[in-house]
Structure formats: structure tokens, C-alpha cells
Design a protein around this motif. Structure first.
Motif, short mmCIF file in Angstrom:
data_model
loop_
_atom_site.label_atom_id
_atom_site.label_comp_id
_atom_site.label_asym_id
_atom_site.label_seq_id
_atom_site.Cartn_x
_atom_site.Cartn_y
_atom_site.Cartn_z
N GLY A 145 40.88 43.43 25.47
CA GLY A 145 39.83 42.95 24.77
C GLY A 145 39.82 41.50 24.18
O GLY A 145 38.83 41.15 23.24
N VAL A 146 40.72 40.72 24.69
CA VAL A 146 40.92 39.31 23.85
C VAL A 146 40.01 38.41 24.65
O VAL A 146 39.92 38.38 25.92
N LYS A 147 39.32 37.68 23.96
CA LYS A 147 38.38 36.66 24.42
C LYS A 147 39.23 35.43 24.69
O LYS A 147 39.73 34.77 23.67
N VAL A 148 39.20 35.07 25.87
CA VAL A 148 40.07 33.74 26.23
C VAL A 148 39.21 32.53 26.06
O VAL A 148 38.38 32.60 26.56
N ASP A 149 39.78 31.58 25.28
CA ASP A 149 38.86 30.29 25.00
C ASP A 149 39.38 29.12 25.78
O ASP A 149 38.66 28.42 25.86
N ALA A 150 40.69 28.96 25.98
CA ALA A 150 41.13 27.96 26.46
C ALA A 150 42.56 28.09 26.89
O ALA A 150 43.44 29.04 26.48
N THR A 151 42.97 27.40 27.98
CA THR A 151 44.43 27.44 28.57
C THR A 151 44.94 26.34 29.26
O THR A 151 43.98 25.58 29.83
N TYR A 152 46.19 26.12 29.45
CA TYR A 152 46.93 25.08 30.28
C TYR A 152 47.93 25.48 30.94
O TYR A 152 48.81 26.43 30.22
N ASP A 194 46.01 41.21 41.43
CA ASP A 194 47.37 41.46 42.10
C ASP A 194 47.81 42.71 42.07
O ASP A 194 48.39 43.09 43.21
N GLU A 195 47.46 43.86 41.22
CA GLU A 195 47.86 45.39 41.46
C GLU A 195 47.11 45.67 42.66
O GLU A 195 47.66 46.54 43.52
N GLU A 196 45.82 45.38 42.72
CA GLU A 196 44.82 45.89 43.82
C GLU A 196 45.56 45.26 45.11
O GLU A 196 45.63 45.84 46.38
N ALA A 197 45.64 44.01 45.16
CA ALA A 197 46.12 43.20 46.26
C ALA A 197 47.47 43.88 46.90
O ALA A 197 47.80 44.32 48.05
N SER A 212 43.47 25.10 43.96
CA SER A 212 44.03 26.39 44.54
C SER A 212 44.65 27.02 43.04
O SER A 212 44.17 28.39 42.86
N LYS A 213 45.42 26.40 42.20
CA LYS A 213 46.19 27.05 41.11
C LYS A 213 45.06 27.55 40.16
O LYS A 213 45.36 28.44 39.59
N THR A 214 43.90 26.58 39.93
CA THR A 214 42.89 27.07 38.85
C THR A 214 42.11 27.93 39.28
O THR A 214 42.08 29.18 38.53
N GLU A 215 41.77 28.16 40.47
CA GLU A 215 40.86 29.29 41.03
C GLU A 215 41.73 30.61 41.07
O GLU A 215 41.21 31.61 40.70
N ALA A 216 43.09 30.37 41.15
CA ALA A 216 43.78 31.50 41.16
C ALA A 216 43.82 32.34 39.75
O ALA A 216 43.88 33.53 39.81
N VAL A 217 43.82 31.48 38.90
CA VAL A 217 43.78 31.97 37.43
C VAL A 217 42.18 32.41 37.14
O VAL A 217 41.93 33.52 36.33
N ILE A 260 46.63 36.30 31.79
CA ILE A 260 45.06 36.28 31.53
C ILE A 260 44.52 37.67 31.73
O ILE A 260 43.44 38.09 31.10
N ARG A 261 44.90 38.48 32.86
CA ARG A 261 44.46 39.79 32.73
C ARG A 261 44.80 40.63 31.92
O ARG A 261 43.97 41.71 31.48
#
Length: 367
Positions: A215-222, A350-353, A247-252, A208-209
Motif C-alpha cells: 500500500g505504499v505510494k511510490v513517488d520517485a526512484t533511481y 517475477d513470481e508469476e513468471a 529495457s531496465k526502465t520498463e522492467a521496473v 517496487i512490487r
């Protein structure tokens, strides 16, 4: 630098993998060329995996309660791969914990070798056991959906001054009220919901990152996950997976500048496939648009042994808690939680964390 004394609540597949791993890295020794294979840090703050010692263990299954820890690790319904039988002779027998909501009612509908069978024993006094064992850190490996049971063990930590690592998606470290109580008592806590080393969530976040950065517009994911261990069996009761999905949804979603609408993102467990045992399979799809509004679709299939996949991450979380105890730092450890957990109090890329964790280890950051 001495040892790190830990207690574990829930002697399932994850506990089995963790303890197998501690013995595995101890057997390699400091001079072995593969001593750091599979670890983010071999030495963390002066501590190695071999410095971790299990001093107390809690479970509720009759095949584990009362048995020596090294036997209980391989008792049914555990089904993770055995990669190391060289388990130290810890003088620890598994104690009977409180059941509370730790077992889903539907589990009784499955064969004995698949489900948890509650022991007919009186629960031990967890607070007393933690004190007598000299435990410094308690790890929660309870089943998903164990809200009351997780709160029970968190309370035990507050009463004993024991640090808490919450590996499951029950919101303790990410809950302001709980976080305040741990901070007031100067007790470290890391949580919530452990990330795997290379798992569905960490890969989904990275992709996702990547899409956003390019510059890709993300429209949907599962993200769909299937497996055959008791974790997936437990999650067939959909009322127990509410916090897991959050938890998993907010992580993404946290990796997107503009989060997707709920109808355009689906992340969570899909089904239980018994013959997969502890192997977890993730099916991931992302749909978006690139230059000129042209569609792009990505599909990925990940297959990995589920329980060992988080072992190295937990070993780092344990050592970070130990450092915090030595420094007198209490409350939520923001940096380790952000890097090691799916649902920390504050989300970071994640890279910042990762940089934050390195600063925490070196002492540049307090938490």
C-alpha cells in the motif's frame, strides 16, 4: 539425455563466466552436496549444466580470434574473476565475426588492456560455421548498442534453424516482426537483455512490487550503476545505451499499476570506474508515502561480480531452448523470456513468471 551444442557470439567476461561455470559444475558431479549451489535448477528437463558443450565461438578482438577457446576466455580485456581454470578441451578456436557496429569509436581512446582491438582478419562465414559445427543454440553476448551486429547473428539463426538467446538490450525477441519470423520458421528464441541472478533490476522490481503490495505510494526512484569492465567502458558512449535504459526502465515500471512519470524515474549506467574491474556497484533509492501520507525513503547499495551473476540464468535459458527444440516449439518462448529477461515481449510479475517457467519445463505450457 545427450548434450546441448551451443555457439557464442562475443567471448567477453560473460562468456568466460558461463564456460567456467559449466566446467565448475561438471567437476562437482551429481553426488556433491553443493552441486546446485548458485543454480535455479541443477536438473532442468533432464539436462545438467555439464551437458552443455561449446561447438563454435565468434569474436573480433585480435587477442582472441584464432586462439583456442580456453585461452581466449582469459585474454584481455576480459577481467572477470577466475573461479575455475578446469575448462574442457573444446576443439574450438575463436572465429572472426563481422564487426559492423560491435565496437564503439571512443574505445580507441583507452589503453590496450581496457579496450577491444579489432583483428585484421577476414570475417568467417557464420552461417557455414553454425552448420558445420552442429550448433543448436546461439548465444549473443555482444556489446550493448550492437544493433546491426545482433541483427546479423539473428539472421544467421533464421538461415540455419539455430535457436537464439539474446542476452543484450537489442530488441529482437520483443520485436513483433522478428518474433513472427522465428515463429514462422519454428525456431525458438529467448530475449531480450538477460537478468542477473541477484542484480539491480531483479532487486528493484522486487522492492517496487513490495511497496505496491503493502500500500505504499511510490513517488520517485533511481538506480545508478558503476563498474570497470568493457561493458561500462562501452556505455560511456551514451548513444549506445538508449535501448539499455529502455529495457531496465520498463522492467521496473512494469511492476507498478500506475507507472511513474519520466521525470520521477531514472535507471541506467552512471559511470566507468576502471579499478572496479568486473565488480558492479548499484545505488538504488526509492521515495514514497505510507499510512497518513507520511514519507518513507529506502536506499540500497549492491556490490556483485557482474558477469558470473547472469551465468546461472543463461544456463537455464539454454536448457529451456533445448526442450523447445525437442518439442518442435518455435517462436518466442514467452515463459523463459519473462523470467530470465529484462525486456521480454510480455512482462509478468517475477513470481508469476517463475511459475510459468516451471509449467513450461513440465510441459503444462507450450511456450
Amino acid at each position: 539425455m545427450g548434450e546441448i551444442r551451443i555457439a557464442i557470439a562475443g567471448i567477453g567476461n560473460c562468456a568466460s563466466s558461463l564456460i567456467q561455470g559449466i566446467g565448475y559444475y561438471k567437476s562437482l558431479g551429481d553426488s556433491h552436496p553443493d552441486r546446485s549451489l548458485g543454480l535455479m535448477h541443477y536438473d532442468l528437463g533432464g539436462y545438467r549444466p555439464a551437458d552443455i558443450k561449446i561447438v563454435a565461438a565468434f569474436d573480433i578482438d585480435h587477442r582472441k580470434v584464432g586462439r583456442p577457446l580456453k585461452e581466449a576466455l582469459f585474454a584481455k580485456p576480459n577481467c572477470t574473476k577466475v573461479f575455475n581454470k578446469n575448462i574442457p578441451d573444446y576443439p574450438v578456436s575463436v572465429m572472426m565475426g563481422k564487426v559492423l557496429d560491435g565496437v564503439s569509436p571512443h574505445m580507441k581512446d583507452y589503453p590496450d588492456d581496457r579496450r577491444v582491438i579489432v583483428a585484421r582478419k577476414k570475417p568467417c562465414e557464420v552461417v557455414k560455421v553454425l552448420k558445420q559445427s552442429g550448433a543448436e543454440i546461439l548465444i549473443s553476448y555482444l556489446p550493448v548498442g550492437s544493433e546491426r551486429a545482433t541483427a546479423f547473428y539473428a539472421e544467421a539463426c533464421l538461415k540455419t534453424g539455430v535457436a537464439f538467446i539474446n542476452c543484450i538490450p537489442v530488441f529482437i525477441a520483443s520485436n513483433k516482426s522478428w518474433a513472427k519470423r522465428f515463429e514462422e520458421k519454428k525456431i525458438p528464441i529467448v530475449g531480450d537483455d538477460i537478468k542477473s541472478q541477484i542484480g539491480a533490476t531483479i532487486i528493484h522490481r522486487a522492492l517496487i512490487r513490495l511497496f505496491e503490495d503493502r500500500g505504499v505510494k511510490v513517488d520517485a526512484t533511481y538506480q545508478l550503476n558503476v563498474g570497470g569492465n568493457t561493458d561500462f567502458l562501452n556505455m560511456l558512449n551514451r548513444s549506445r545505451v538508449k535501448s539499455k535504459k529502455i529495457s531496465k526502465t520498463e522492467a521496473v515500471q512494469s511492476q507498478l499499476h500506475n507507472p511513474l512519470k519520466n521525470e520521477n524515474i531514472h535507471i541506467g549506467p552512471s559511470d566507468y570506474v576502471p579499478w572496479l574491474l568486473d565488480n558492479k556497484i548499484c545505488f538504488l533509492r526509492m521515495e514514497g508515502r505510507i499510512f497518513g501520507n507520511i514519507p518513507i525513503n529506502l536506499e540500497l547499495r549492491l556490490s556483485v561480480e557482474d558477469s558470473p551473476n547472469s551465468g546461472g540464468v543463461v544456463i537455464d535459458a539454454i536448457r529451456c531452448c533445448k526442450i523447445a527444440l525437442e518439442r518442435g516449439v518455435g517462436g518466442v518462448l514467452i515463459s523463459p523470456s519473462a523470467y530470465f529477461m529484462k525486456h521480454p515481449m510480455i512482462q509478468f510479475p517475477d513470481e508469476e513468471a517463475r511459475d510459468m517457467v516451471e509449467d513450461f519445463i513440465s510441459g503444462k505450457r507450450e511456450r
